[in-house]
Design a protein around this motif. Sequence first.
Motif, PDB file in Angstrom:
ATOM      1  N   LEU A  25       5.792  -0.991   4.407  1.00 38.16           N
ATOM      2  CA  LEU A  25       6.182  -1.883   3.201  1.00 38.16           C
ATOM      3  C   LEU A  25       6.659  -3.395   3.418  1.00 38.16           C
ATOM      4  O   LEU A  25       6.266  -4.028   2.822  1.00 38.16           O
ATOM      5  N   ALA A  26       7.366  -3.468   4.596  1.00 38.07           N
ATOM      6  CA  ALA A  26       7.782  -4.620   5.169  1.00 38.07           C
ATOM      7  C   ALA A  26       6.672  -5.378   5.432  1.00 38.07           C
ATOM      8  O   ALA A  26       6.661  -6.858   5.095  1.00 38.07           O
ATOM      9  N   TRP A  27       5.682  -4.870   6.273  1.00 46.69           N
ATOM     10  CA  TRP A  27       4.749  -5.862   6.494  1.00 46.69           C
ATOM     11  C   TRP A  27       3.768  -6.324   5.467  1.00 46.69           C
ATOM     12  O   TRP A  27       3.333  -7.318   5.555  1.00 46.69           O
ATOM     13  N   LYS A  28       3.698  -5.364   4.511  1.00 49.86           N
ATOM     14  CA  LYS A  28       2.721  -5.881   3.335  1.00 49.86           C
ATOM     15  C   LYS A  28       3.506  -6.847   2.512  1.00 49.86           C
ATOM     16  O   LYS A  28       3.149  -7.972   2.071  1.00 49.86           O
ATOM     17  N   ASN A  29       4.928  -6.912   2.327  1.00 50.25           N
ATOM     18  CA  ASN A  29       5.679  -7.828   1.645  1.00 50.25           C
ATOM     19  C   ASN A  29       5.566  -9.095   2.318  1.00 50.25           C
ATOM     20  O   ASN A  29       5.460 -10.029   1.529  1.00 50.25           O
ATOM     21  N   TYR A  30       5.531  -9.102   3.505  1.00 46.42           N
ATOM     22  CA  TYR A  30       5.552 -10.511   4.602  1.00 46.42           C
ATOM     23  C   TYR A  30       4.098 -11.250   4.706  1.00 46.42           C
ATOM     24  O   TYR A  30       3.918 -11.818   5.218  1.00 46.42           O
ATOM     25  N   GLY A  31       3.244 -10.069   4.228  1.00 48.01           N
ATOM     26  CA  GLY A  31       1.663 -10.564   4.538  1.00 48.01           C
ATOM     27  C   GLY A  31       1.208 -10.293   5.884  1.00 48.01           C
ATOM     28  O   GLY A  31       0.243 -11.028   6.050  1.00 48.01           O
ATOM     29  N   LEU A  32       1.925  -9.531   6.579  1.00 46.61           N
ATOM     30  CA  LEU A  32       1.738  -9.310   7.938  1.00 46.61           C
ATOM     31  C   LEU A  32       0.360  -8.327   8.278  1.00 46.61           C
ATOM     32  O   LEU A  32       0.165  -7.958   9.449  1.00 46.61           O
ATOM     33  N   ILE A  33      -0.041  -7.657   7.252  1.00 46.76           N
ATOM     34  CA  ILE A  33      -1.054  -6.759   7.308  1.00 46.76           C
ATOM     35  C   ILE A  33      -2.433  -6.893   6.412  1.00 46.76           C
ATOM     36  O   ILE A  33      -1.708  -7.112   5.414  1.00 46.76           O
ATOM     37  N   ALA A  34      -3.426  -6.987   7.101  1.00 50.13           N
ATOM     38  CA  ALA A  34      -4.589  -7.184   6.337  1.00 50.13           C
ATOM     39  C   ALA A  34      -4.847  -6.005   5.394  1.00 50.13           C
ATOM     40  O   ALA A  34      -4.697  -4.985   5.768  1.00 50.13           O
ATOM     41  N   ASP A  35      -5.554  -6.215   4.277  1.00 51.19           N
ATOM     42  CA  ASP A  35      -5.964  -4.956   3.425  1.00 51.19           C
ATOM     43  C   ASP A  35      -6.838  -4.129   4.185  1.00 51.19           C
ATOM     44  O   ASP A  35      -6.688  -2.744   4.135  1.00 51.19           O
ATOM     45  N   ASN A  36      -7.772  -4.435   4.944  1.00 50.19           N
ATOM     46  CA  ASN A  36      -8.513  -3.293   5.760  1.00 50.19           C
ATOM     47  C   ASN A  36      -7.763  -2.752   6.854  1.00 50.19           C
ATOM     48  O   ASN A  36      -7.893  -1.619   6.996  1.00 50.19           O
ATOM     49  N   GLU A  37      -6.625  -3.358   7.317  1.00 53.89           N
ATOM     50  CA  GLU A  37      -5.745  -2.720   8.175  1.00 53.89           C
ATOM     51  C   GLU A  37      -4.933  -1.460   7.287  1.00 53.89           C
ATOM     52  O   GLU A  37      -4.523  -0.221   8.000  1.00 53.89           O
ATOM     53  N   PHE A  38      -4.376  -2.163   6.154  1.00 53.89           N
ATOM     54  CA  PHE A  38      -3.593  -1.264   5.322  1.00 53.89           C
ATOM     55  C   PHE A  38      -4.319   0.252   4.901  1.00 53.89           C
ATOM     56  O   PHE A  38      -3.815   1.004   4.880  1.00 53.89           O
ATOM     57  N   GLU A  39      -5.850   0.028   4.753  1.00 55.22           N
ATOM     58  CA  GLU A  39      -6.568   1.094   4.316  1.00 55.22           C
ATOM     59  C   GLU A  39      -6.765   1.994   5.623  1.00 55.22           C
ATOM     60  O   GLU A  39      -6.962   3.137   5.243  1.00 55.22           O
ATOM     61  N   LEU A  40      -6.342   1.745   6.587  1.00 57.53           N
ATOM     62  CA  LEU A  40      -6.187   2.694   7.888  1.00 57.53           C
ATOM     63  C   LEU A  40      -5.207   3.843   7.769  1.00 57.53           C
ATOM     64  O   LEU A  40      -5.125   4.820   8.375  1.00 57.53           O
ATOM     65  N   PHE A  41      -4.018   3.470   6.864  1.00 57.40           N
ATOM     66  CA  PHE A  41      -2.995   4.434   6.853  1.00 57.40           C
ATOM     67  C   PHE A  41      -3.604   5.684   5.684  1.00 57.40           C
ATOM     68  O   PHE A  41      -4.504   5.638   5.039  1.00 57.40           O
ATOM     69  N   SER A  42      -2.890   6.677   5.702  1.00 50.87           N
ATOM     70  CA  SER A  42      -3.165   7.892   5.047  1.00 50.87           C
ATOM     71  C   SER A  42      -3.040   7.700   3.443  1.00 50.87           C
ATOM     72  O   SER A  42      -2.458   6.502   3.176  1.00 50.87           O
ATOM     73  N   GLU A  43      -3.831   8.208   2.795  1.00 51.01           N
ATOM     74  CA  GLU A  43      -3.855   7.899   1.244  1.00 51.01           C
ATOM     75  C   GLU A  43      -2.227   7.950   0.604  1.00 51.01           C
ATOM     76  O   GLU A  43      -1.904   7.313  -0.236  1.00 51.01           O
ATOM     77  N   GLU A  44      -1.585   8.799   1.268  1.00 50.60           N
ATOM     78  CA  GLU A  44      -0.182   9.055   0.878  1.00 50.60           C
ATOM     79  C   GLU A  44       0.494   7.963   1.049  1.00 50.60           C
ATOM     80  O   GLU A  44       1.405   7.491   0.440  1.00 50.60           O
ATOM     81  N   THR A  45       0.454   7.424   2.495  1.00 53.85           N
ATOM     82  CA  THR A  45       1.291   6.029   2.630  1.00 53.85           C
ATOM     83  C   THR A  45       1.068   5.073   1.785  1.00 53.85           C
ATOM     84  O   THR A  45       1.774   4.330   1.212  1.00 53.85           O
ATOM     85  N   GLN A  46      -0.430   4.904   1.655  1.00 55.41           N
ATOM     86  CA  GLN A  46      -0.879   3.628   1.017  1.00 55.41           C
ATOM     87  C   GLN A  46      -0.361   3.705  -0.739  1.00 55.41           C
ATOM     88  O   GLN A  46       0.053   2.726  -0.920  1.00 55.41           O
TER      89      GLN A  46
END
Length: 55
Positions: A25-46
């Motif tokens: 969540l922090a990485w996403k808030n700070y823009g440190l994770i790209a959408d394609n990287e975020f999609e690698l996490f489980s559906e539950e985490t996403q």
Amino acid sequence: MHNRNKAMRDIFDGLTRSKATLMVLAWKNYGLIADNEFELFSEETQALVSHIHQL
């Protein structure tokens, strides 16, 4: 400066399984994770991170 240092510490220090979702969540808030990287996490985490991120 102190707040920025604390933010960086919170984002990168102490990666544990219990804090993993909060770290993503922090990485996403700070823009440190790209959408394609975020999609690698489980559906539950996403879903959880996306829900919290929208609040």
